[in-house]
Design a protein around this motif. Sequence first.
Motif, PDB file in Angstrom:
ATOM      1  N   TYR A 124       0.838  -1.202   0.000  1.00 46.52           N
ATOM      2  CA  TYR A 124       0.000   0.000   0.000  1.00 46.52           C
ATOM      3  C   TYR A 124       0.870   1.248   0.000  1.00 46.52           C
ATOM      4  O   TYR A 124       1.550   1.511   0.996  1.00 46.52           O
ATOM      5  CB  TYR A 124      -0.853   0.070   1.275  1.00 46.52           C
ATOM      6  CG  TYR A 124      -1.900  -0.999   1.435  1.00 46.52           C
ATOM      7  CD1 TYR A 124      -1.552  -2.323   1.657  1.00 46.52           C
ATOM      8  CD2 TYR A 124      -3.254  -0.663   1.421  1.00 46.52           C
ATOM      9  CE1 TYR A 124      -2.523  -3.298   1.840  1.00 46.52           C
ATOM     10  CE2 TYR A 124      -4.233  -1.628   1.602  1.00 46.52           C
ATOM     11  CZ  TYR A 124      -3.858  -2.939   1.807  1.00 46.52           C
ATOM     12  OH  TYR A 124      -4.826  -3.896   1.992  1.00 46.52           O
ATOM     13  N   HIS A 133     -14.562  -6.527   1.434  1.00 41.40           N
ATOM     14  CA  HIS A 133     -14.639  -7.772   0.660  1.00 41.40           C
ATOM     15  C   HIS A 133     -14.677  -8.959   1.610  1.00 41.40           C
ATOM     16  O   HIS A 133     -14.382  -8.828   2.797  1.00 41.40           O
ATOM     17  CB  HIS A 133     -13.426  -7.887  -0.276  1.00 41.40           C
ATOM     18  CG  HIS A 133     -12.119  -8.057   0.456  1.00 41.40           C
ATOM     19  ND1 HIS A 133     -11.427  -6.993   0.988  1.00 41.40           N
ATOM     20  CD2 HIS A 133     -11.399  -9.160   0.771  1.00 41.40           C
ATOM     21  CE1 HIS A 133     -10.332  -7.440   1.586  1.00 41.40           C
ATOM     22  NE2 HIS A 133     -10.290  -8.758   1.477  1.00 41.40           N
ATOM     23  N   SER A 147      -2.802 -12.680   9.083  1.00 36.58           N
ATOM     24  CA  SER A 147      -2.458 -11.461   8.365  1.00 36.58           C
ATOM     25  C   SER A 147      -1.418 -10.680   9.168  1.00 36.58           C
ATOM     26  O   SER A 147      -1.594 -10.445  10.362  1.00 36.58           O
ATOM     27  CB  SER A 147      -3.749 -10.660   8.176  1.00 36.58           C
ATOM     28  OG  SER A 147      -3.482  -9.309   7.910  1.00 36.58           O
ATOM     29  N   VAL A 191      -9.546  -2.034   4.246  1.00 33.34           N
ATOM     30  CA  VAL A 191      -8.541  -1.133   4.815  1.00 33.34           C
ATOM     31  C   VAL A 191      -8.866   0.281   4.354  1.00 33.34           C
ATOM     32  O   VAL A 191      -9.056   0.524   3.150  1.00 33.34           O
ATOM     33  CB  VAL A 191      -7.115  -1.536   4.354  1.00 33.34           C
ATOM     34  CG1 VAL A 191      -6.078  -0.547   4.861  1.00 33.34           C
ATOM     35  CG2 VAL A 191      -6.774  -2.954   4.819  1.00 33.34           C
ATOM     36  N   ARG A 206       2.992   0.433   3.278  1.00 33.93           N
ATOM     37  CA  ARG A 206       2.570  -0.627   4.186  1.00 33.93           C
ATOM     38  C   ARG A 206       2.589  -1.914   3.379  1.00 33.93           C
ATOM     39  O   ARG A 206       2.161  -1.922   2.214  1.00 33.93           O
ATOM     40  CB  ARG A 206       1.155  -0.381   4.700  1.00 33.93           C
ATOM     41  CG  ARG A 206       0.564  -1.587   5.442  1.00 33.93           C
ATOM     42  CD  ARG A 206      -0.788  -1.260   6.070  1.00 33.93           C
ATOM     43  NE  ARG A 206      -1.268  -2.368   6.853  1.00 33.93           N
ATOM     44  CZ  ARG A 206      -2.150  -3.282   6.423  1.00 33.93           C
ATOM     45  NH1 ARG A 206      -2.688  -3.192   5.204  1.00 33.93           N
ATOM     46  NH2 ARG A 206      -2.522  -4.280   7.202  1.00 33.93           N
ATOM     47  N   THR A 210      -0.856 -11.985   3.853  1.00 30.99           N
ATOM     48  CA  THR A 210      -1.945 -12.848   4.330  1.00 30.99           C
ATOM     49  C   THR A 210      -1.651 -14.282   3.956  1.00 30.99           C
ATOM     50  O   THR A 210      -1.573 -14.650   2.782  1.00 30.99           O
ATOM     51  CB  THR A 210      -3.355 -12.459   3.841  1.00 30.99           C
ATOM     52  OG1 THR A 210      -3.360 -12.287   2.450  1.00 30.99           O
ATOM     53  CG2 THR A 210      -3.862 -11.213   4.498  1.00 30.99           C
TER      54      THR A 210
HETATM   55  C1  MD6 Z   1      -4.783  -5.840   4.605  1.00 32.26           C
HETATM   56  N1  MD6 Z   1      -6.151  -7.736   4.622  1.00 32.26           N
HETATM   57  O1  MD6 Z   1      -4.705  -5.887   5.819  1.00 32.26           O
HETATM   58  C2  MD6 Z   1      -5.824  -6.606   3.887  1.00 32.26           C
HETATM   59  N2  MD6 Z   1      -8.122 -10.669   4.650  1.00 32.26           N
HETATM   60  O2  MD6 Z   1      -4.046  -5.160   3.913  1.00 32.26           O
HETATM   61  C3  MD6 Z   1      -7.097  -8.594   4.254  1.00 32.26           C
HETATM   62  O3  MD6 Z   1      -7.766  -8.445   3.251  1.00 32.26           O
HETATM   63  C4  MD6 Z   1      -7.351  -9.726   5.124  1.00 32.26           C
HETATM   64  O4  MD6 Z   1      -6.004  -8.873   6.888  1.00 32.26           O
HETATM   65  C5  MD6 Z   1      -8.407 -11.716   5.413  1.00 32.26           C
HETATM   66  C6  MD6 Z   1      -7.912 -11.866   6.680  1.00 32.26           C
HETATM   67  C7  MD6 Z   1      -7.106 -10.925   7.193  1.00 32.26           C
HETATM   68  C8  MD6 Z   1      -6.796  -9.819   6.407  1.00 32.26           C
END
Ligand code: MD6
Length: 215
Positions: A124, A133, A147, A191, A206, A210
Amino acid sequence: MSTQDLFHGALAQPVVMGPQAVILPGFAVPWMDRLLVAVEEIQAQALFRQMSTPGGRRMSVSTTSCGELGWVSSEHGYRYSPVDPHSGRPWPGLPEAFLELARAAASEAGFADFHPDTCLINRYPPGARMGLHQDRDERDFSAPIVSVSLGMTATFLFGGHRRSDRPARARLYHGDVVVWGGEDRLRYHGVAPLLDAPHALLGRQRINLTLRRAG
Ligand code: MD6
Ligand code: FE
């Protein structure tokens, strides 16, 4: 480096986000040096790229993967692929440090015997975001997702089982780990747009790992 960076992990208690979803503040810190070296090695072999969504929009995050499978998105939909469509080669292997951390975090959160076969890596820049999502491209929802947040601080949005459920917000710092599974496995999440507040080690980015069992 700020005192926040140094002591956040050592002092903070787990933050319960749901019956089977938890933030483990600073849990990744003991693995940090190995994680950062591994991310460098992976991104040299499988470049970060901005994928398109099935709706035809370019994602604001850049993505790569490692493991037996990698998550890819295009105008044709989302899927897991055994090869990197950019290079035509298999994805880099899952680093031992990723596996150790994922197993330890899953176990800490009550999920024994987690065997991830893929890690999606999202990068990011300031302003990038991830819309609400569900993670539902995996074959089997019985495994949790682990994650790992690296670099700039993000605001994570934890929704419910319907897209319209208003999400709770939680700050995720460098070294924090989120584990969720079971009845929380299909919750909507995302996020918020990243603020431009450079991180001491990683600068203006960032990186989120995952770890999943997809196949
Ligand atoms: C993020 N994370 O933290 C995006 N999905 O950048 C996710 O989409 C995510 O953190 C499933 C489980 C944990 C997560
Ligand atoms: Fe997700």
